[in-house]
Design a protein around this motif. Sequence first.
Motif, mmCIF file in Angstrom:
data_model
loop_
_atom_site.group_PDB
_atom_site.id
_atom_site.type_symbol
_atom_site.label_atom_id
_atom_site.label_comp_id
_atom_site.label_asym_id
_atom_site.label_seq_id
_atom_site.Cartn_x
_atom_site.Cartn_y
_atom_site.Cartn_z
ATOM 1 N N ILE A 168 -0.596 9.548 -4.373
ATOM 2 C CA ILE A 168 -0.330 10.978 -4.571
ATOM 3 C C ILE A 168 -0.036 11.630 -3.222
ATOM 4 N N TRP A 169 1.070 12.390 -3.165
ATOM 5 C CA TRP A 169 1.411 13.185 -1.991
ATOM 6 C C TRP A 169 1.556 14.639 -2.417
ATOM 7 N N GLY A 170 1.285 15.554 -1.547
ATOM 8 C CA GLY A 170 1.457 16.961 -1.888
ATOM 9 C C GLY A 170 1.129 17.874 -0.736
ATOM 10 N N VAL A 171 1.310 19.149 -1.004
ATOM 11 C CA VAL A 171 0.989 20.176 -0.013
ATOM 12 C C VAL A 171 -0.393 20.731 -0.355
ATOM 13 N N PRO A 172 -1.339 20.680 0.586
ATOM 14 C CA PRO A 172 -2.699 21.177 0.299
ATOM 15 C C PRO A 172 -2.688 22.646 -0.128
ATOM 16 N N ASN A 173 -3.623 22.979 -1.008
ATOM 17 C CA ASN A 173 -3.798 24.351 -1.496
ATOM 18 C C ASN A 173 -2.537 24.897 -2.168
ATOM 19 N N SER A 174 -1.847 24.012 -2.867
ATOM 20 C CA SER A 174 -0.663 24.444 -3.614
ATOM 21 C C SER A 174 -0.552 23.579 -4.863
ATOM 22 N N ASP A 175 0.380 23.973 -5.720
ATOM 23 C CA ASP A 175 0.631 23.163 -6.906
ATOM 24 C C ASP A 175 1.748 22.155 -6.663
ATOM 25 N N GLY A 176 2.219 22.056 -5.459
ATOM 26 C CA GLY A 176 3.331 21.162 -5.151
ATOM 27 C C GLY A 176 2.863 19.765 -4.796
ATOM 28 N N GLY A 177 3.448 18.796 -5.435
ATOM 29 C CA GLY A 177 3.110 17.417 -5.121
ATOM 30 C C GLY A 177 3.859 16.456 -6.028
ATOM 31 N N PHE A 178 3.683 15.179 -5.783
ATOM 32 C CA PHE A 178 4.286 14.164 -6.656
ATOM 33 C C PHE A 178 3.421 12.911 -6.638
ATOM 34 N N THR A 179 3.573 12.134 -7.699
ATOM 35 C CA THR A 179 2.739 10.946 -7.916
ATOM 36 C C THR A 179 3.623 9.724 -8.111
ATOM 37 N N PRO A 229 -3.804 5.571 -13.782
ATOM 38 C CA PRO A 229 -4.548 6.650 -14.432
ATOM 39 C C PRO A 229 -3.746 7.439 -15.464
ATOM 40 N N ILE A 230 -2.436 7.200 -15.559
ATOM 41 C CA ILE A 230 -1.645 8.021 -16.479
ATOM 42 C C ILE A 230 -2.036 7.740 -17.920
ATOM 43 N N ARG A 231 -1.914 8.768 -18.722
ATOM 44 C CA ARG A 231 -2.177 8.642 -20.147
ATOM 45 C C ARG A 231 -0.955 9.131 -20.897
ATOM 46 N N GLY A 232 -0.708 8.523 -22.030
ATOM 47 C CA GLY A 232 0.522 8.799 -22.740
ATOM 48 C C GLY A 232 0.520 10.044 -23.593
ATOM 49 N N ASP A 233 -0.618 10.736 -23.716
ATOM 50 C CA ASP A 233 -0.693 11.900 -24.604
ATOM 51 C C ASP A 233 -0.213 11.498 -26.000
ATOM 52 N N GLY A 247 0.818 -1.201 0.000
ATOM 53 C CA GLY A 247 0.000 0.000 0.000
ATOM 54 C C GLY A 247 0.858 1.259 0.000
ATOM 55 N N CYS A 248 0.232 2.383 -0.297
ATOM 56 C CA CYS A 248 0.965 3.646 -0.421
ATOM 57 C C CYS A 248 1.696 4.014 0.865
ATOM 58 N N ASP A 249 1.099 3.716 2.020
ATOM 59 C CA ASP A 249 1.732 4.070 3.283
ATOM 60 C C ASP A 249 2.974 3.232 3.552
ATOM 61 N N GLY A 260 -4.114 11.060 -2.248
ATOM 62 C CA GLY A 260 -4.898 10.038 -2.949
ATOM 63 C C GLY A 260 -4.178 8.704 -2.974
ATOM 64 N N ALA A 261 -4.965 7.629 -3.019
ATOM 65 C CA ALA A 261 -4.411 6.270 -3.088
ATOM 66 C C ALA A 261 -5.474 5.350 -3.666
#
Length: 222
Positions: A124-135, A101-105, A73-75, A95-96
């Motif tokens: 998915i991890w990130g900082v709430p209310n920001s554009d910072g995160g990683f998947t 969900p990725i798409r190749g464009d 699991g993600c944790d 999110g977990a």
Amino acid sequence: MNSGRDESSVIARRERARMTGAAASAMIALGALAGCVPSGSSTSSSSSSSVPTASSTPSSTPLPTPEPLIIPGCDTLLPLSEAKTLFSPSTVVLGADDAVPIRGDDLPEIDTAAGNASVAKHCIWGVPNSDGGFTVIVTDISEADATNLQDALLATGFTGASAGTVTTLEKEFETAVGVSAQTHYLVSDLWVYVSGTSTELTVNVADAVLDEVRAANPTRTY
């Protein structure tokens, strides 16, 4: 008058003595012949006719069969404390799920590999209310899909390198909201994908995730 009988008696005694001596000689001869028989000889043919037992050929040891792929699991893949160390103290889990969900464009090879996956984890991890995160996405991948994906990524500017069993493909580029980076690890039938804000981040996360997958799958050569 008795001389005739006496002579006959003498002759009879001599004849008996001769016959007794002959019988004794015959017994001595038989005893000598019996002494000439080898001590190991036997009238039974069981020992001489026994068939030696064929030695059994040792069977080869079968190779261990890998267990089904386990994706923690993600944790477990990346504990929140480690995510905060690698990214930001304000990092939370956003999110977990068990999906790809990725798409190749412009890369249909990514769509194909994602569509053929049979087991996956999407975190998915990130900082709430920001554009910072990683998947992080971890999934299985066939040899053909891995080869096609690697060729497609290299053709679009990803840098590739191999170390041991791990093939790394990574790229950093500018987006409308800043720098973005992607790292793909292809390891046998495993695909680890990390998208974040720098290759330093994505590589560190991918390393940590791969270590956890290895620990969960000791019979696999990751």
